[in-house]
Scaffold this active site. Sequence first.
Site, PDB file in Angstrom:
ATOM      1  N   GLY A 195     -36.879 -38.809  39.904  1.00  0.00           N
ATOM      2  CA  GLY A 195     -36.275 -37.516  40.208  1.00  0.00           C
ATOM      3  C   GLY A 195     -36.228 -36.668  38.949  1.00  0.00           C
ATOM      4  N   GLN A 202     -33.743 -29.982  33.306  1.00  0.00           N
ATOM      5  CA  GLN A 202     -34.275 -30.990  32.391  1.00  0.00           C
ATOM      6  C   GLN A 202     -35.562 -30.552  31.712  1.00  0.00           C
ATOM      7  OE1 GLN A 202     -33.777 -34.258  35.538  1.00  0.00           O
ATOM      8  NE2 GLN A 202     -33.544 -35.373  33.628  1.00  0.00           N
ATOM      9  N   CYS A 223     -31.434 -41.952  33.104  1.00  0.00           N
ATOM     10  CA  CYS A 223     -31.848 -40.555  33.231  1.00  0.00           C
ATOM     11  C   CYS A 223     -32.887 -40.238  32.163  1.00  0.00           C
ATOM     12  CB  CYS A 223     -30.614 -39.667  33.051  1.00  0.00           C
ATOM     13  SG  CYS A 223     -30.966 -37.916  33.074  1.00  0.00           S
ATOM     14  N   LEU A 224     -33.897 -39.468  32.538  1.00  0.00           N
ATOM     15  CA  LEU A 224     -34.948 -39.096  31.580  1.00  0.00           C
ATOM     16  C   LEU A 224     -34.397 -38.253  30.439  1.00  0.00           C
ATOM     17  CD1 LEU A 224     -37.833 -38.203  34.078  1.00  0.00           C
ATOM     18  CD2 LEU A 224     -37.537 -40.318  32.794  1.00  0.00           C
ATOM     19  N   HIS A 274     -27.402 -37.471  41.765  1.00  0.00           N
ATOM     20  CA  HIS A 274     -27.703 -37.418  40.331  1.00  0.00           C
ATOM     21  C   HIS A 274     -28.417 -36.100  39.990  1.00  0.00           C
ATOM     22  CE1 HIS A 274     -29.261 -39.561  36.530  1.00  0.00           C
ATOM     23  NE2 HIS A 274     -29.965 -38.449  36.568  1.00  0.00           N
ATOM     24  N   GLU A 275     -29.415 -35.740  40.801  1.00  0.00           N
ATOM     25  CA  GLU A 275     -30.197 -34.524  40.505  1.00  0.00           C
ATOM     26  C   GLU A 275     -29.376 -33.254  40.768  1.00  0.00           C
ATOM     27  OE1 GLU A 275     -32.707 -35.029  38.796  1.00  0.00           O
ATOM     28  OE2 GLU A 275     -32.978 -37.136  39.274  1.00  0.00           O
ATOM     29  N   HIS A 300     -27.255 -32.465  37.897  1.00  0.00           N
ATOM     30  CA  HIS A 300     -27.967 -31.762  36.820  1.00  0.00           C
ATOM     31  C   HIS A 300     -27.884 -30.249  37.003  1.00  0.00           C
ATOM     32  CE1 HIS A 300     -29.849 -34.730  34.281  1.00  0.00           C
ATOM     33  NE2 HIS A 300     -30.383 -35.385  35.294  1.00  0.00           N
TER      34      HIS A 300
HETATM   35 ZN   LIG Z   1     -31.076 -37.303  35.233  1.00  0.00          ZN
END
Ligand SMILES: [Zn+2]
Length: 181
Positions: free
Chosen positions: A57, A62, A104-105, A146-147, A150
């Site tokens: 995701g 991000q 998370c990235l 989660h997304e 963000h």
């Molecule tokens: Zn994330």
Amino acid sequence: MHEDTKELMSSPQIMKIYKFPEPVLREQAEPVEGIDDELQKLIDDMGETMYSAPGIGLAANQVGEPLQLLIYDLTPRDQGRNLCVLMNPEIVSAEGEIIYDEACLSVIDFSAEVKRHAMVKVRGFDRHGKPVDIEAEGLMAVCLQHEIDHLNGKLFIDHISSLKRALYKRRLQKMLKKEKD
Ligand SMILES: [Zn+2]
């Protein structure tokens, strides 16, 4: 200019993934108001970026674009790709509890157990502006929450204890300092 050059320039590009504590990750994303070629290009580039990371995701914050746009793909990698796009998402109902070990990235070298809703109903729009209603549970419910976090400037580390967060911040500072030296 040679034809091939043009082709190469219009193919999806891998974008920079912003990492905590960069401020764009804390911004409240603005709603997507119009659908144009630029937006489609952003979605394709985000897809390329997520697959190459690899991740399941990615939210627009991000990649430095505070827009209410997220993508995800929970298809097992040996079964090809199915890029899902959600714009202006809204959680309309949520129930139950689930605990997942999240990463998370944008949060380097860290994972932690996070408690979230086990089931969510999410409403939004696909990449063509068509309304979509999603009922999600398990990993997909976790991924969407989660997304969507963000897009509200929130990270999974905001859900863990302040002690664990402080320890991570200290470790991160040491890691970043080492990189600089
Ligand atoms: Zn994330």
